[in-house]
Design a protein around this motif. Structure first.
Motif, mmCIF file in Angstrom:
data_model
loop_
_atom_site.group_PDB
_atom_site.id
_atom_site.type_symbol
_atom_site.label_atom_id
_atom_site.label_comp_id
_atom_site.label_asym_id
_atom_site.label_seq_id
_atom_site.Cartn_x
_atom_site.Cartn_y
_atom_site.Cartn_z
ATOM 1 N N GLU A 115 0.819 -1.207 0.000
ATOM 2 C CA GLU A 115 0.000 0.000 0.000
ATOM 3 C C GLU A 115 0.856 1.260 0.000
ATOM 4 O O GLU A 115 0.593 2.204 -0.748
ATOM 5 C CB GLU A 115 -0.940 0.006 1.206
ATOM 6 C CG GLU A 115 -2.175 -0.863 1.023
ATOM 7 C CD GLU A 115 -3.259 -0.517 2.024
ATOM 8 O OE1 GLU A 115 -3.062 0.444 2.802
ATOM 9 O OE2 GLU A 115 -4.297 -1.194 2.020
ATOM 10 N N MET A 116 1.902 1.285 0.846
ATOM 11 C CA MET A 116 2.731 2.488 0.927
ATOM 12 C C MET A 116 3.533 2.689 -0.355
ATOM 13 O O MET A 116 3.752 3.820 -0.789
ATOM 14 C CB MET A 116 3.664 2.404 2.131
ATOM 15 C CG MET A 116 3.006 2.738 3.460
ATOM 16 S SD MET A 116 2.080 4.302 3.465
ATOM 17 C CE MET A 116 3.313 5.448 2.861
ATOM 18 N N VAL A 117 3.963 1.595 -0.981
ATOM 19 C CA VAL A 117 4.689 1.718 -2.248
ATOM 20 C C VAL A 117 3.793 2.354 -3.304
ATOM 21 O O VAL A 117 4.209 3.271 -4.034
ATOM 22 C CB VAL A 117 5.185 0.332 -2.720
ATOM 23 C CG1 VAL A 117 5.571 0.368 -4.194
ATOM 24 C CG2 VAL A 117 6.379 -0.108 -1.895
ATOM 25 N N ARG A 118 2.547 1.893 -3.389
ATOM 26 C CA ARG A 118 1.620 2.445 -4.381
ATOM 27 C C ARG A 118 1.347 3.922 -4.112
ATOM 28 O O ARG A 118 1.292 4.745 -5.041
ATOM 29 C CB ARG A 118 0.315 1.650 -4.376
ATOM 30 C CG ARG A 118 0.455 0.243 -4.947
ATOM 31 C CD ARG A 118 -0.793 -0.583 -4.726
ATOM 32 N NE ARG A 118 -0.647 -1.922 -5.263
ATOM 33 C CZ ARG A 118 -1.168 -2.336 -6.420
ATOM 34 N NH1 ARG A 118 -1.858 -1.506 -7.170
ATOM 35 N NH2 ARG A 118 -0.994 -3.570 -6.838
ATOM 36 N N LYS A 119 1.166 4.285 -2.846
ATOM 37 C CA LYS A 119 0.903 5.690 -2.520
ATOM 38 C C LYS A 119 2.131 6.558 -2.791
ATOM 39 O O LYS A 119 2.003 7.702 -3.237
ATOM 40 C CB LYS A 119 0.445 5.810 -1.063
ATOM 41 C CG LYS A 119 -0.984 5.311 -0.846
ATOM 42 C CD LYS A 119 -1.480 5.536 0.562
ATOM 43 C CE LYS A 119 -0.967 4.511 1.520
ATOM 44 N NZ LYS A 119 -1.629 4.573 2.849
ATOM 45 N N GLU A 120 3.329 5.999 -2.544
ATOM 46 C CA GLU A 120 4.557 6.738 -2.858
ATOM 47 C C GLU A 120 4.633 7.022 -4.361
ATOM 48 O O GLU A 120 4.965 8.127 -4.780
ATOM 49 C CB GLU A 120 5.776 5.922 -2.421
ATOM 50 C CG GLU A 120 6.036 5.938 -0.933
ATOM 51 C CD GLU A 120 7.023 7.010 -0.533
ATOM 52 O OE1 GLU A 120 7.428 7.801 -1.402
ATOM 53 O OE2 GLU A 120 7.381 7.052 0.651
ATOM 54 N N ILE A 121 4.335 6.007 -5.178
ATOM 55 C CA ILE A 121 4.411 6.178 -6.635
ATOM 56 C C ILE A 121 3.348 7.160 -7.117
ATOM 57 O O ILE A 121 3.629 8.038 -7.960
ATOM 58 C CB ILE A 121 4.263 4.821 -7.344
ATOM 59 C CG1 ILE A 121 5.465 3.927 -7.010
ATOM 60 C CG2 ILE A 121 4.143 5.007 -8.849
ATOM 61 C CD1 ILE A 121 5.371 2.539 -7.574
ATOM 62 N N LEU A 122 2.140 7.057 -6.597
ATOM 63 C CA LEU A 122 1.065 7.962 -7.007
ATOM 64 C C LEU A 122 1.408 9.408 -6.657
ATOM 65 O O LEU A 122 1.191 10.328 -7.460
ATOM 66 C CB LEU A 122 -0.247 7.549 -6.346
ATOM 67 C CG LEU A 122 -0.852 6.227 -6.845
ATOM 68 C CD1 LEU A 122 -2.011 5.800 -5.960
ATOM 69 C CD2 LEU A 122 -1.298 6.343 -8.287
ATOM 70 N N CYS A 123 1.945 9.629 -5.455
ATOM 71 C CA CYS A 123 2.319 10.992 -5.066
ATOM 72 C C CYS A 123 3.532 11.476 -5.861
ATOM 73 O O CYS A 123 3.670 12.677 -6.107
ATOM 74 C CB CYS A 123 2.597 11.056 -3.568
ATOM 75 S SG CYS A 123 1.103 10.933 -2.565
#
Length: 409
Positions: free
Chosen positions: A293-301
């Motif tokens: 989840e945090m990896v996906r949010k990092e990439i999206l941001c």
């Protein structure tokens, strides 16, 4: 993410030191006694939903594309390409994104595959598709572009390399997502297609064919869910480039041969630099996130940060009446960091003046137009870390001499 993925502790200190106005008014804020412990910020990041982050990413990209001046061409153009990202070697990420394997066993780094679409003229990147490159639940370039095509405005032209120039991708993106594709074809795929195609013209060094394309036995074996009557009418183009290599293209849109080659060549001026800016300039390959989840949010941001810099670059390009990609993305990124991120709480008039100064400065950071190279490229291998390998490769790697030849001087 604007700072290239700095630590949570660094983020909290930046906000407390330079952006305390973002906090609600209370006694600790007024007295300057806010804690710089990053645990609260860490919990907030984890509580942020992926759905909200995706909506934020989509909103920014769509707004930037909408602000782009209308072009004369009839169809919007999106450049699609994929890449891989090595993640932190944690148990959770290794399970979701298995590492690569070879004859020596499994490597350490979890590998994620993403596919990104960039709007050609603004440079804005849409929200990418994620998936594992290896393992039993791995994804593929074909699956990701098919999902991505559903989020791209209908009747757009998708430019893609030969990895996407297969029947499955062309058929599904054109029939189901109502997109036009202009993809490169490998020589091994072009030759059998040419045998069944009708020659339309052979002028100006470009061969033009028309084909009622149906899936081969191999295509049906790899994709058993294709309809029995699956077919698509395509245009095929072939041009021999200056280096002797053929450029084979397939298009679902009937284009003039010279125009098809010209449009596809735009891909080379865009996507490779854009992918590099996302991965390298924004330091996306060094994420400290330890969960999916945090990896996906990092990439999206990171995509949000990228798109905001793209918009800043577009405004800088307008000052000198050049195309946005003529302005250096990296230097725009550095200008945003130095001039704007830590400007602090100021009246709107001061902020507007500061922003205008930053845009004017960035407008001078144009890439030079270099003449054609007059010398061949040479690959220089990295220095071996092993002492034994250094001794073995010293004569060949460090001196780089032909056999039986000694250095002079």
């Amino acid at each position: 993410r604007f700072a290239g993925g700095i630590s949570l502790s660094h983020v909290v200190r930046e906000v407390v030191g330079h952006h305390a106005h973002l906090f609600p008014d209370n006694k600790r804020v007024r007295e300057g006694k806010l804690s710089v412990n990053p645990s609260g910020y860490s919990k907030s990041r984890q509580a942020l939903s992926i759905k909200a982050t995706e909506a934020y990413c989509d909103r920014v990209a769509e707004a930037i594309i909408a602000r782009q001046p209308k072009r004369v061409q009839e169809f919007p153009i999106y450049v699609v390409d994929g890449t891989t990202i090595a993640l932190s070697p944690t148990c959770d990420l290794t399970e979701v994104y298995p590492p690569a394997t070879n004859q020596h066993g499994q490597s350490v780094w979890p590998i994620m595959m993403i596919t990104v679409a960039h709007e050609l003229y603004s440079g804005a990147a849409l929200r990418p598709e994620f998936g594992a490159k290896y393992g039993k639940d791995n994804t593929s370039e074909a699956e990701q572009i098919e999902s991505l095509a559903k989020r791209i405005p209908a009747n757009s032209i998708l430019l893609a390399d030969s990895g996407y120039g297969i029947f499955r991708v062309v058929y599904r993106c054109h029939q189901e997502s109502k997109q036009h594709l202009l993809c490169r074809l490998t020589n091994s795929r072009f030759k059998p297609m040419k045998k069944n195609a009708e020659l339309i013209s052979d002028e100006n060094g470009i061969e033009h064919y028309r084909l009622h394309w149906k899936p081969s036995v191999k295509d049906r074996s790899a994709n058993p869910d294709l309809p029995e009557d699956a077919s698509v009418t395509v245009e095929i183009y072939r041009k021999i480039l200056d280096d002797g290599e053929p450029l084979n293209l397939v298009s679902t849109l009937p284009l003039d041969p010279a125009e098809a080659v010209k449009i596809y060549n735009l891909r080379y001026t865009a996507v490779e630099h854009d992918i590099r800016d996302i991965k390298t300039t924004l330091n996306l390959e060094r994420m400290s996130a330890q969960s999916d989840e945090m990896v996906r949010k990092e990439i999206l941001c990171s995509m949000v940060a990228y798109n905001l810099i793209v918009q800043f670059r577009r405004e800088a390009a307008d000052r000198t009446n050049v195309l946005p990609r003529r302005i250096s993305f990296k230097r725009c990124y550095e200008t945003v960091q130095c001039y704007l991120l830590n400007f602090g709480t100021r009246p709107l008039e001061e902020w507007t003046k500061r922003y205008e100064q930053a845009v004017t400065l960035a407008s001078k950071d144009k890439h030079p137009i270099r003449e054609r190279r007059s010398f061949p490229r040479r690959a220089h291998p990295k220095r071996p870390k092993s002492a034994k390998l250094k001794k073995r490769s010293k004569s060949n790697t460090e001196l780089d001499l032909p056999p039986n030849e000694t250095p002079s001087g």
